[in-house]
Scaffold this motif. Structure first.
Motif, PDB file in Angstrom:
ATOM      1  N   MET A   1       0.677 -15.699 -10.676  1.00 30.07           N
ATOM      2  CA  MET A   1       0.473 -14.452 -11.392  1.00 30.07           C
ATOM      3  C   MET A   1      -0.028 -13.248 -10.366  1.00 30.07           C
ATOM      4  N   SER A   2       1.006 -12.246 -10.567  1.00 29.41           N
ATOM      5  CA  SER A   2       0.589 -11.124  -9.771  1.00 29.41           C
ATOM      6  C   SER A   2      -0.576 -10.178 -10.106  1.00 29.41           C
ATOM      7  N   ILE A   3      -1.318  -9.834  -9.037  1.00 31.55           N
ATOM      8  CA  ILE A   3      -2.601  -9.113  -9.108  1.00 31.55           C
ATOM      9  C   ILE A   3      -2.268  -7.931 -10.187  1.00 31.55           C
ATOM     10  N   TYR A   4      -1.122  -7.291  -9.967  1.00 32.18           N
ATOM     11  CA  TYR A   4      -1.067  -6.382 -10.651  1.00 32.18           C
ATOM     12  C   TYR A   4      -0.940  -6.489 -12.354  1.00 32.18           C
ATOM     13  N   ASN A   5      -0.801  -7.797 -12.683  1.00 33.24           N
ATOM     14  CA  ASN A   5      -0.824  -8.173 -14.298  1.00 33.24           C
ATOM     15  C   ASN A   5      -2.250  -7.940 -14.814  1.00 33.24           C
ATOM     16  N   HIS A   6      -3.101  -7.895 -13.961  1.00 32.49           N
ATOM     17  CA  HIS A   6      -4.736  -7.668 -14.323  1.00 32.49           C
ATOM     18  C   HIS A   6      -4.975  -6.216 -14.539  1.00 32.49           C
ATOM     19  N   PHE A   7      -4.182  -5.347 -14.205  1.00 36.74           N
ATOM     20  CA  PHE A   7      -4.288  -3.756 -14.310  1.00 36.74           C
ATOM     21  C   PHE A   7      -3.261  -3.323 -15.205  1.00 36.74           C
ATOM     22  N   ARG A   8      -3.594  -1.909 -15.557  1.00 41.11           N
ATOM     23  CA  ARG A   8      -2.424  -0.992 -16.330  1.00 41.11           C
ATOM     24  C   ARG A   8      -1.426  -0.565 -15.241  1.00 41.11           C
ATOM     25  N   ALA A   9      -0.345  -0.133 -15.816  1.00 43.93           N
ATOM     26  CA  ALA A   9       0.736   0.300 -14.855  1.00 43.93           C
ATOM     27  C   ALA A   9       0.161   1.681 -14.222  1.00 43.93           C
ATOM     28  N   GLU A  10      -0.466   2.664 -14.630  1.00 45.06           N
ATOM     29  CA  GLU A  10      -0.891   3.887 -14.056  1.00 45.06           C
ATOM     30  C   GLU A  10      -2.054   3.545 -13.251  1.00 45.06           C
ATOM     31  N   GLU A  11      -2.637   2.363 -13.017  1.00 46.69           N
ATOM     32  CA  GLU A  11      -3.710   1.885 -12.119  1.00 46.69           C
ATOM     33  C   GLU A  11      -2.929   1.355 -10.932  1.00 46.69           C
ATOM     34  N   ALA A  12      -1.839   1.240 -10.862  1.00 47.54           N
ATOM     35  CA  ALA A  12      -0.997   0.331  -9.664  1.00 47.54           C
ATOM     36  C   ALA A  12      -1.187   1.237  -8.404  1.00 47.54           C
ATOM     37  N   VAL A  13      -1.203   2.588  -8.174  1.00 48.38           N
ATOM     38  CA  VAL A  13      -1.592   3.301  -7.000  1.00 48.38           C
ATOM     39  C   VAL A  13      -2.904   3.028  -6.302  1.00 48.38           C
ATOM     40  N   LEU A  14      -4.035   2.938  -7.294  1.00 50.23           N
ATOM     41  CA  LEU A  14      -5.476   2.745  -6.762  1.00 50.23           C
ATOM     42  C   LEU A  14      -5.311   1.318  -6.238  1.00 50.23           C
ATOM     43  N   VAL A  15      -4.702   0.144  -6.979  1.00 51.22           N
ATOM     44  CA  VAL A  15      -4.678  -1.142  -6.613  1.00 51.22           C
ATOM     45  C   VAL A  15      -4.007  -1.137  -5.257  1.00 51.22           C
ATOM     46  N   ASP A  16      -2.979  -0.708  -4.961  1.00 50.78           N
ATOM     47  CA  ASP A  16      -2.219  -0.625  -3.459  1.00 50.78           C
ATOM     48  C   ASP A  16      -3.224  -0.119  -2.701  1.00 50.78           C
ATOM     49  N   GLN A  17      -3.715   1.145  -2.984  1.00 58.60           N
ATOM     50  CA  GLN A  17      -4.980   1.692  -1.889  1.00 58.60           C
ATOM     51  C   GLN A  17      -5.884   0.620  -1.417  1.00 58.60           C
ATOM     52  N   ALA A  18      -6.536   0.013  -2.517  1.00 60.39           N
ATOM     53  CA  ALA A  18      -7.507  -0.878  -2.445  1.00 60.39           C
ATOM     54  C   ALA A  18      -7.125  -2.132  -1.665  1.00 60.39           C
ATOM     55  N   LEU A  19      -5.924  -2.637  -1.907  1.00 57.37           N
ATOM     56  CA  LEU A  19      -5.453  -3.714  -0.911  1.00 57.37           C
ATOM     57  C   LEU A  19      -5.239  -3.454   0.422  1.00 57.37           C
ATOM     58  N   GLU A  20      -4.881  -2.175   0.715  1.00 63.90           N
ATOM     59  CA  GLU A  20      -4.670  -1.647   1.958  1.00 63.90           C
ATOM     60  C   GLU A  20      -5.925  -1.537   2.655  1.00 63.90           C
ATOM     61  N   TRP A  21      -6.853  -0.876   1.870  1.00 62.49           N
ATOM     62  CA  TRP A  21      -8.322  -0.519   2.583  1.00 62.49           C
ATOM     63  C   TRP A  21      -9.254  -1.997   2.828  1.00 62.49           C
ATOM     64  N   LYS A  22      -8.869  -2.783   1.869  1.00 66.27           N
ATOM     65  CA  LYS A  22      -9.212  -4.281   2.229  1.00 66.27           C
ATOM     66  C   LYS A  22      -8.845  -4.883   3.522  1.00 66.27           C
ATOM     67  N   GLU A  23      -7.412  -4.749   3.726  1.00 65.24           N
ATOM     68  CA  GLU A  23      -6.851  -5.404   4.658  1.00 65.24           C
ATOM     69  C   GLU A  23      -7.226  -4.781   6.082  1.00 65.24           C
ATOM     70  N   ALA A  24      -7.507  -3.413   5.867  1.00 63.84           N
ATOM     71  CA  ALA A  24      -7.970  -2.642   7.094  1.00 63.84           C
ATOM     72  C   ALA A  24      -9.349  -3.092   7.718  1.00 63.84           C
ATOM     73  N   ALA A  25     -10.206  -3.284   6.450  1.00 60.46           N
ATOM     74  CA  ALA A  25     -11.479  -3.807   6.821  1.00 60.46           C
ATOM     75  C   ALA A  25     -11.730  -5.368   7.465  1.00 60.46           C
ATOM     76  N   GLU A  26     -10.660  -6.073   6.729  1.00 58.54           N
ATOM     77  CA  GLU A  26     -10.736  -7.443   7.328  1.00 58.54           C
ATOM     78  C   GLU A  26     -10.205  -7.611   8.584  1.00 58.54           C
ATOM     79  N   GLN A  27      -9.013  -7.144   8.752  1.00 57.71           N
ATOM     80  CA  GLN A  27      -8.183  -7.301   9.946  1.00 57.71           C
ATOM     81  C   GLN A  27      -8.455  -6.598  11.015  1.00 57.71           C
ATOM     82  N   TYR A  28      -8.762  -5.293  10.843  1.00 63.44           N
ATOM     83  CA  TYR A  28      -8.996  -4.195  11.988  1.00 63.44           C
ATOM     84  C   TYR A  28     -10.281  -3.833  11.898  1.00 63.44           C
TER      85      TYR A  28
END
Length: 257
Positions: A1-28
């Protein structure tokens, strides 16, 4: 199941940003400081960052029970200091003997400066004192340009941490059952209104879900959603606790006292 299924369609932009910020903290090993977020946005970040990863998130909004807060996403081996959230508290001084200032007037005056809502947090009024949390990067702009609220001339001064006002917000918890998670059904239950009365309130833009106007009575709601109805107050859907024997949803909700 996609992570986006847990959120509303209009929240996808923030979900994308949060995933990027998480990766930046973990990887870089990078830190990210956000603008002020409403509680629903904070909840999304908390879910995305999680507690079982090499990234972590903390929130800070100056006031002890702040509703709007800045988030700091960072590598989990770091312990952030309060100053890293870059939140400043300002107090409004005015001739209280001759003027009365309301929350909506302060918010309107701030919006008239042309800044986006994310640059300032909570506005706290206690008797004749008014304080507001702002992003450090816009503190001087606000101080120089916010010269009046309503008909009252004002001045702004910084507030030290020991002089910050304590918010006194209390919620009354109640439980109930609803036939569905539609917005109109929940508003009727939480605010003790008839469905016939609720529908025009929603369609006329008088109802907000998570601080955004929603005009569809059939809008689907979830645990954690916050509601405000102009003229009736504010409520929260605290939890959804399964279905009853009569196939109705059991809910726990809060009403602001």
């Amino acid at each position: 199941m996609s992570i986006y299924n847990h959120f509303r369609a209009e929240e996808a932009v923030l979900v994308d940003q949060a995933l990027e910020w998480k990766e930046a903290a973990e990887q870089y090993h990078k830190m990210k400081l956000t603008d002020f977020l409403d509680p629903r946005e904070q909840q999304i970040l908390s879910v995305i960052i999680g507690s079982q990863s090499d990234a972590a998130v903390q929130f800070f909004g100056a006031f002890e029970q702040a509703e709007r807060k800045r988030a700091l996403i960072y590598p989990s081996y770091i312990q952030p200091e309060p100053q890293e959230f870059q939140v400043e508290t300002l107090e409004i001084s005015y001739a209280s003997k001759f003027h009365t200032i309301e929350h909506r007037q302060v918010l309107g005056a701030l919006m008239s400066l042309g800044m986006k809502r994310g640059k300032y947090g909570d506005i706290v009024l206690q008797q004749e004192r008014i304080q507001l949390a702002v992003a450090q990067e816009v503190k001087e702009y606000i101080r120089l340009n916010l010269q009046a609220v309503g008909k009252a001339a004002i001045s702004l001064s910084p507030v030290s941490s020991e002089n910050i006002l304590h918010q006194q917000e209390e919620w009354l918890e109640k439980s109930g059952t609803v036939s569905s998670m539609r917005l109109d059904v929940l508003i009727a239950e939480i605010f003790n209104l008839s469905r016939q009365k609720v529908s025009p309130l929603i369609k006329n833009g008088l109802v907000k879900v998570n601080w955004k106007v929603v005009e569809q009575p059939s809008y689907e709601c979830y645990a954690g959603d916050a509601f405000s109805v102009r003229g009736y107050g504010r409520g929260k859907l605290l939890s959804v606790d399964g279905k009853s024997k009569r196939d109705k949803w059991r809910i726990l909700y809060g009403l602001r006292k």
